[in-house]
Design an enzyme around this catalytic site. Structure first.
Site, PDB file in Angstrom:
ATOM      1  N   LYS A  47       0.955  -1.403   0.331  1.00 25.98           N
ATOM      2  CA  LYS A  47       0.028   0.215  -0.469  1.00 25.98           C
ATOM      3  C   LYS A  47       1.089   1.143   0.153  1.00 25.98           C
ATOM      4  O   LYS A  47       0.519   2.200  -1.001  1.00 25.98           O
ATOM      5  CB  LYS A  47      -0.835   0.301   1.230  1.00 25.98           C
ATOM      6  CG  LYS A  47      -1.590   1.327   1.759  1.00 25.98           C
ATOM      7  CD  LYS A  47      -2.066   1.598   2.843  1.00 25.98           C
ATOM      8  CE  LYS A  47      -1.303   0.970   4.320  1.00 25.98           C
ATOM      9  NZ  LYS A  47      -1.460   1.645   4.851  1.00 25.98           N
ATOM     10  N   THR A  48       1.909   1.763   0.832  1.00 20.65           N
ATOM     11  CA  THR A  48       2.991   2.112   1.090  1.00 20.65           C
ATOM     12  C   THR A  48       2.829   2.663  -0.266  1.00 20.65           C
ATOM     13  O   THR A  48       3.465   3.789  -0.299  1.00 20.65           O
ATOM     14  CB  THR A  48       3.511   2.386   2.391  1.00 20.65           C
ATOM     15  OG1 THR A  48       2.869   1.776   3.657  1.00 20.65           O
ATOM     16  CG2 THR A  48       4.301   3.666   2.339  1.00 20.65           C
ATOM     17  N   ASP A 227      -4.207   8.319   3.790  1.00 18.74           N
ATOM     18  CA  ASP A 227      -3.901   6.660   4.301  1.00 18.74           C
ATOM     19  C   ASP A 227      -4.502   6.387   5.215  1.00 18.74           C
ATOM     20  O   ASP A 227      -5.113   6.923   6.399  1.00 18.74           O
ATOM     21  CB  ASP A 227      -2.503   6.974   3.963  1.00 18.74           C
ATOM     22  CG  ASP A 227      -2.203   5.441   4.654  1.00 18.74           C
ATOM     23  OD1 ASP A 227      -2.511   4.623   3.909  1.00 18.74           O
ATOM     24  OD2 ASP A 227      -1.064   5.835   5.195  1.00 18.74           O
ATOM     25  N   GLU A 228      -4.930   4.935   5.510  1.00 19.38           N
ATOM     26  CA  GLU A 228      -5.889   4.399   6.541  1.00 19.38           C
ATOM     27  C   GLU A 228      -6.933   4.962   6.577  1.00 19.38           C
ATOM     28  O   GLU A 228      -7.389   5.648   7.785  1.00 19.38           O
ATOM     29  CB  GLU A 228      -4.686   4.483   7.827  1.00 19.38           C
ATOM     30  CG  GLU A 228      -3.559   4.001   7.831  1.00 19.38           C
ATOM     31  CD  GLU A 228      -2.902   2.489   7.996  1.00 19.38           C
ATOM     32  OE1 GLU A 228      -3.995   1.881   8.124  1.00 19.38           O
ATOM     33  OE2 GLU A 228      -2.056   2.114   7.980  1.00 19.38           O
ATOM     34  N   GLN A 258      -8.944  -3.259   8.510  1.00 18.62           N
ATOM     35  CA  GLN A 258      -7.992  -3.242  10.113  1.00 18.62           C
ATOM     36  C   GLN A 258      -8.608  -2.468  10.577  1.00 18.62           C
ATOM     37  O   GLN A 258      -7.760  -1.059  11.318  1.00 18.62           O
ATOM     38  CB  GLN A 258      -6.629  -3.110   9.136  1.00 18.62           C
ATOM     39  CG  GLN A 258      -6.616  -4.114   8.073  1.00 18.62           C
ATOM     40  CD  GLN A 258      -5.011  -3.894   8.098  1.00 18.62           C
ATOM     41  OE1 GLN A 258      -3.766  -3.581   8.813  1.00 18.62           O
ATOM     42  NE2 GLN A 258      -4.403  -3.818   6.694  1.00 18.62           N
ATOM     43  N   ARG A 668       1.228  -9.274  11.337  1.00 15.52           N
ATOM     44  CA  ARG A 668       2.677  -8.793  11.162  1.00 15.52           C
ATOM     45  C   ARG A 668       3.516  -9.798  10.556  1.00 15.52           C
ATOM     46  O   ARG A 668       4.505  -9.916  10.637  1.00 15.52           O
ATOM     47  CB  ARG A 668       2.296  -8.250  12.798  1.00 15.52           C
ATOM     48  CG  ARG A 668       1.519  -6.895  12.880  1.00 15.52           C
ATOM     49  CD  ARG A 668       1.374  -6.026  12.012  1.00 15.52           C
ATOM     50  NE  ARG A 668       0.218  -6.063  11.080  1.00 15.52           N
ATOM     51  CZ  ARG A 668       0.333  -5.517   9.799  1.00 15.52           C
ATOM     52  NH1 ARG A 668       0.753  -4.495   8.913  1.00 15.52           N
ATOM     53  NH2 ARG A 668      -1.098  -5.702   9.380  1.00 15.52           N
TER      54      ARG A 668
END
Length: 811
Positions: A47-48, A227-228, A258, A668
Site C-alpha cells: 500500500k505505502t 492513508d488508512e 483493519q 504482522r
DNA sequence: TAATCGATCTTTTTT
DNA sequence: AGATCGATTA
C-alpha cells in the site's frame, strides 16, 4: 481507444504488479468528470509503495505541482515514512504536504484561526489537560467521572457535534452533559487553547462558514490522498469533503478489515460508504500479500472472515507455503513469559548470523519485492536475531511479565508505545512553564506550576488570581500574570513573595527569549557549561537554552532531583532529554510554539531508559493496536483468552472490531506465528481461571498446530507426540495440573456484615487479628480489630471485596 | 495544610 | 498490583 505509442515503463513502475500499477496510473479523468479512487489494500499488499509511487508519478509524469498535493495519514511515523519514500523516487515530492490529519489541522488553524477568534499562539491541550480543565469546572466530581466526560466531549468532536447538536444525546444522554460541554468550550475559548478534536472540527467550521477560505484551499490542493482511511472519523470525513472541490482528485487508501479505532471515533462506514459519498468512485483491490506465508495468512483470514460487515477481499500469499502457526496452551502467565523467552533464546542461539539485527520491524519494508520469496526459511529454521521477534498483547499492563522475565534472562527488548515520556511529571511541569510563557491565559499550566516547588501560594490564592483574571476586570483579558501582579498588594506576605518569585521566573524566561541575540544566548550557554558538576543540566543550541534556564530558574529541576531519591537523577536526565529535543527549534516565540506543537502531536520521543535498550537488536514488546503498519519475521500473540482478547464486554460491532484486531496482529508475521493461551491468569492481583478465546475456535484448524494441554474441544493436543512440531523438547509447555480455582476466591463468603466481638479474622496486609468492638455508624458497622502485631485498627465496612477472611470465633 | 494510611476501585486500545 | 479517594493525624 486512442492509440498512443506505449512509452517505456520507468523502473519504479516496472516493479509494481498490475493492480498496483493501475492504482498508480489512475488519474480519475474521463471527459470532464474526475473520478475519485478507493484503493482497498489488504495487509502487506504494498500500500505505502503505491501511495508514494503515485505521488512521485503525478509530479514526474503528469506535471502536477508538488505543492498542490496533500497526503494525510494518521500517525507521524507513517507521514515521515511516506515523505521519505516518495522523495526517494523523486526529490520534488519533498514539497508536497504530507502530514497527519491533526498536524494539518494545526497548520490550518495557525493561519486561519483568527477568523473564529482564535489567537495563533494557541497551545494544544492533551487529554490530561482537558480533564484538568474540566475538573476546575466541576468541583468535587470524582476523577473517573471527569475523565469520562472528557472522553465524551472528545467523542462528540470526533463526530463533529457541538454542544447544540441534537445528536449529542447519542454520545452522552445525561442532561448536564450538553451544558458541561458548552461551559468547557466557553472556558477553553477564553483561555485561547484548543484540544485534539478542535484541530479537525474548527478547520471544518471555518471552511464551512467562509466560502472564500474554502475556495482558496480548494485552489491550492488539487490532489488529496488519505492513508488508512478506515480509521477516519466523521469530523475527518467532513474535513475531506470541505477540502474537495468539483475537480479535486481524491484518492483514499484503506482496509476495512483493519479498522481498529472505533473507540476513538473511527467510523468504518466512512470506507464502506465512500463510493456513495463520492459518486463515480473507481475501486481497485490489492489482494496480493507479499509479507506472510500461506498458512499464516489462512489462519488470519479464517478469523476475520467471520465478520458480517466487510467489503470482502481475499488475500493471496505470494510467498507460498511455510511454517504452520503454533498454538500453545500454557498453565499461567509466568509460564507464558517463560515459553516466549525460551522460544526466542532457542531461535537466536541457533547458529551464525544471529545478532545482526535491525533487519525487521521496519514498517512495510519492501513489501512488493518479489525476490523476497527466495528468503524463505528452510525446514531447519535459520538462526534468528532478537529483532526478528515481536511479542503482542492486548493491554499495556501485560508487558510487565515479559519485561521481568526478559530482564532476568538477559534478553534485550524494547517496549513500544507505553513510553509515557511526555506523561512524566517533570516533563509536564517543564512543558507547563513553557506553555504559560507563550499563553499567559493558560489556567491549567498556571495551576500546575505556580506553587511548584512550594512557594506558599495555596489553592485559595490561586483561585483568587484566576477569578481576578476572568472576572470584572475585562481589561486583563484573562491574563493570569497580569491579574497576579495586580493582586499582589492584597496578598499575605508569604503568598505575595511566592507569587512574585513565580512571576519573575516567567518574566525572565520571556526576556531571555525576546532578546535572544547571539551574545546573550552564548553567555547563558557558557555559564551553563561552566558548572560541570555531575548531573548538571546543560544548555546547548537553540531553544534548549530557554528550556534549561527555565527549568533551573523555576526550581523544577531541583525539586525533582531532590524530592525523588531513587530516580531523581533519572528525572533530571529526562529534563535534559527534553532540552535536547528543543535544541532543534529557533530560540524565539515561533520556535517555541513549533516545539510545543510538535510535542503535542508527535509523542514518539524515546525515553532515556529505553535508549539503553534500543540496541538495534532487541525483541519488540507491543500492543496489538500499535503494530499496525509494522512487520516482523516472528510474532507471538499472547493472552489469547476469552475476556482478555476479545474483552468480555465486546459484542456485535465491537466484537467484530476485536476480530479485526486479531487479524491485524496475525498479519504482522512474515515467517512464523505463535499464539499463547493460559489456563490461569492474575487479574487485579487475583488469580483467575481463563478460557481460550473465541477466536481460537474460529481459526481454520488445518493451519494450526496445538501444543500443551488443550482444554475442551481443542482436540488432543496433549501428551507425547509433539515429535513433528519442530518445537524443541526444552520449551514444550508443561501440562497444567488442575485449572479449577480454589472454591472461594472472593474472600469473605456468606453474609457481608455480621461481625461481632470475638470474631477472628485474617487480613491480607496485617495478618491475624480479633474483633474487639463493633459499632454502628451512618456508613455502616465500624469494626475495631486488634491484630497479633499489636496494631489496633478500625475499619468501616467489612463487606465483599475487602481484604478480610473470617476464620472463626472465640468462645 | 501536607502527609500518611487504609479502603476501594480499576483496565482497553491512542492521534 | 497499582492508582485513587477520603479521612485521620502531626
Amino acid at each position: 481507444m486512442v492509440d498512443t505509442p506505449a512509452p517505456p515503463i520507468p523502473p519504479y513502475l516496472a516493479m509494481l504488479n498490475p493492480e498496483q500499477r493501475e492504482a498508480v496510473l489512475h488519474t480519475g479523468k474521463s471527459g470532464d468528470a474526475v473520478h475519485p479512487l478507493l484503493i482497498l489494500a489488504g495487509a502487506g499488499s504494498g500500500k505505502t509503495r503505491v501511495i508514494t509511487t503515485k505521488i512521485a508519478w503525478l509530479i514526474r509524469e503528469r506535471g502536477v505541482d508538488p505543492r498542490s498535493i496533500l497526503a494525510v495519514t494518521f500517525t507521524n511515523k507513517a507521514a515521515r515514512e511516506m515523505a521519505d519514500r516518495a522523495r526517494l523516487i523523486d526529490e520534488r515530492a519533498g514539497d508536497a504536504m504530507l502530514r497527519t490529519f491533526h498536524s494539518f489541522g494545526a497548520w490550518f488553524l495557525r493561519r486561519n484561526g483568527s477568523l473564529i477568534g482564535l489567537n495563533n499562539a494557541f497551545v494544544i491541550y492533551d487529554d490530561d489537560d482537558v480533564a484538568a480543565l474540566l475538573a476546575t469546572l466541576l468541583e468535587d466530581t470524582p476523577k473517573a467521572e471527569v475523565k469520562q466526560i472528557a472522553h465524551n466531549i472528545s467523542r462528540a468532536k470526533d463526530f463533529f457535534l457541538g454542544p447544540e447538536s441534537p445528536e449529542l444525546d447519542l454520545i452522552d444522554h445525561r442532561k448536564q452533559f450538553r451544558q458541561i460541554y458548552a461551559r468547557y468550550e466557553e472556558r477553553l475559548a477564553q483561555i485561547g487553547n484548543v484540544d485534539f478534536g478542535d484541530l479537525i472540527k474548527k478547520p471544518v467550521e471555518i471552511l464551512q462558514g467562509q466560502p472564500d477560505v474554502a475556495r482558496r484551499f480548494r485552489d491550492r490542493f488539487r490532489v488529496i490522498m488519505v492513508d488508512e482511511y478506515q480509521d477516519a472519523n466523521i469530523a475527518q470525513f467532513e474535513l475531506l469533503k470541505e477540502l474537495c472541490g468539483p475537480d479535486t482528485y481524491v484518492c483514499v487508501v484503506g482496509d476495512d478489515d483493519q479498522s481498529i479505532y472505533r473507540f476513538r471515533g473511527a467510523e468504518v462506514r466512512n470506507i464502506l460508504e465512500f463510493p456513495h459519498r463520492f459518486p463515480g468512485t473507481d475501486i481497485i483491490r490489492l489482494e496480493r500479500n507479499y509479507r506472510s506465508t500461506e498458512p499464516i495468512l489462512r489462519a488470519a483470514s479464517s478469523v476475520v472472515a467471520r465478520n458480517e460487515s466487510r467489503l470482502g477481499k481475499e488475500l493471496r500469499s505470494e510467498r507460498g507455503p511455510g511454517k504452520t502457526p503454533v498454538l500453545a496452551f500454557l498453565p499461567n502467565q509466568d509460564e507464558e513469559a517463560g515459553f516466549c523467552a525460551k522460544l526466542i533464546e532457542n531461535s537466536v542461539k541457533g547458529g551464525a548470523g544471529s545478532g545482526k539485527g535491525g533487519v525487521s520491524g521496519k514498517p512495510d519494508a519492501g513489501a512488493a519485492g518479489k525476490d523476497k520469496a527466495a528468503e524463505q526459511p528452510k525446514a531447519g529454521s535459520p538462526a534468528a536475531a532478537f529483532s526478528d521477534w515481536a511479542i503482542l498483547y492486548r493491554t499495556n499492563a501485560q508487558s510487565l511479565g515479559f519485561e521481568t522475565e526478559f530482564l532476568r534472562r538477559g534478553i534485550p527488548y524494547r517496549v513500544v508505545g507505553s513510553l509515557k515520556f511526555y506523561e512524566r511529571e517533570e516533563i509536564k511541569d517543564a512543558l507547563a512553564l513553557l506553555s504559560f510563557l507563550v499563553n499567559p491565559r493558560d489556567e491549567i499550566a498556571f495551576r500546575r506550576v505556580v506553587n511548584k516547588p512550594t512557594r506558599g501560594v495555596g489553592p485559595a490564592t490561586v483561585d483568587r488570581i484566576v477569578d481576578a483574571s476572568t472576572g470584572s476586570a475585562a481589561s486583563l483579558g484573562g491574563d493570569l500574570g497580569a491579574a497576579a501582579k495586580e493582586l499582589l498588594p492584597e496578598l499575605s506576605a508569604k503568598a505575595r513573595a511566592g507569587t512574585e518569585a513565580f512571576l519573575k521566573v516567567i518574566e525572565d524566561g520571556r526576556t531571555l527569549l525576546a532578546d535572544q541575540d547571539e551574545a546573550k544566548s552564548k553567555e547563558v550557554k557558557k555559564q551553563a557549561r561552566k558548572s560541570k558538576d555531575r548531573e548538571e543540566l546543560r544548555a546547548g543550541e537553540g531553544l534548549s537554552v530557554l528550556v534549561v534556564h527555565l527549568v533551573k530558574d523555576s526550581g523544577i529541576a531541583d525539586y525533582h532531583q531532590t524530592n525523588d531519591e531513587i530516580s531523581g537523577n533519572q528525572r533530571l536526565n529526562n529534563l535534559q532529554e527534553l532540552a535536547n529535543a528543543a535544541s532543534l527549534y529557533a530560540p524565539n516565540i515561533d520556535g517555541l510554539l513549533e516545539f510545543l506543537e510538535h510535542i503535542e502531536l508527535d509523542r514518539s520521543l524515546e525515553d532515556d531508559t529505553n535508549k539503553d535498550k534500543t540496541k538495534d537488536n532487541a525483541v519488540t514488546l507491543i500492543t496489538f493496536h500499535n503494530t499496525k503498519g509494522l512487520e516482523f519475521r516472528r510474532v507471538i500473540m499472547t493472552g489469547i483468552e476469552q475476556g482478555i482478547f476479545p474483552r468480555e464486554d465486546k459484542q456485535d460491532e465491537e466484537l467484530e472490531e476485536e476480530r479485526r484486531l486479531f487479524y491485524v496482529g496475525a498479519t504482522r508475521a512474515m515467517d512464523e506465528l505463535y499464539l499463547t493461551s493460559c489456563a490461569m491468569r492474575r487479574i487485579f492481583g487475583r488469580t483467575m481461571p481463563e478460557e481460550p478465546s473465541l477466536f481460537l475456535r474460529e481459526i481454520d484448524k488445518s493451519v494450526l498446530r496445538i501444543i500443551g494441554d488443550a482444554p475442551y474441544g481443542f482436540g488432543s493436543g496433549t501428551g507425547g507426540g509433539h515429535g513433528g512440531y519442530g518445537i524443541p523438547a526444552g520449551i514444550r509447555p508443561q501440562h497444567r495440573s488442575d485449572s479449577r480455582p480454589p472454591a472461594d476466591c472472593t474472600g469473605l463468603g456468606g453474609s457481608p456484615s455480621h461481625w461481632q466481638r470475638g470474631d477472628r479474622l485474617y487480613h491480607d496486609d496485617h495478618g491475624y487479628g480479633a474483633v474487639i468492638e463493633v459499632r454502628d455508624s451512618e456508613e455502616g458497622p465500624v469494626v475495631r480489630v486488634q491484630f497479633e502485631t499489636g496494631k489496633e485498627l478500625r475499619f468501616l465496612s467489612l463487606h465483599q471485596g475487602s481484604r478480610f477472611t473470617k476464620i472463626g470465633r472465640d468462645s
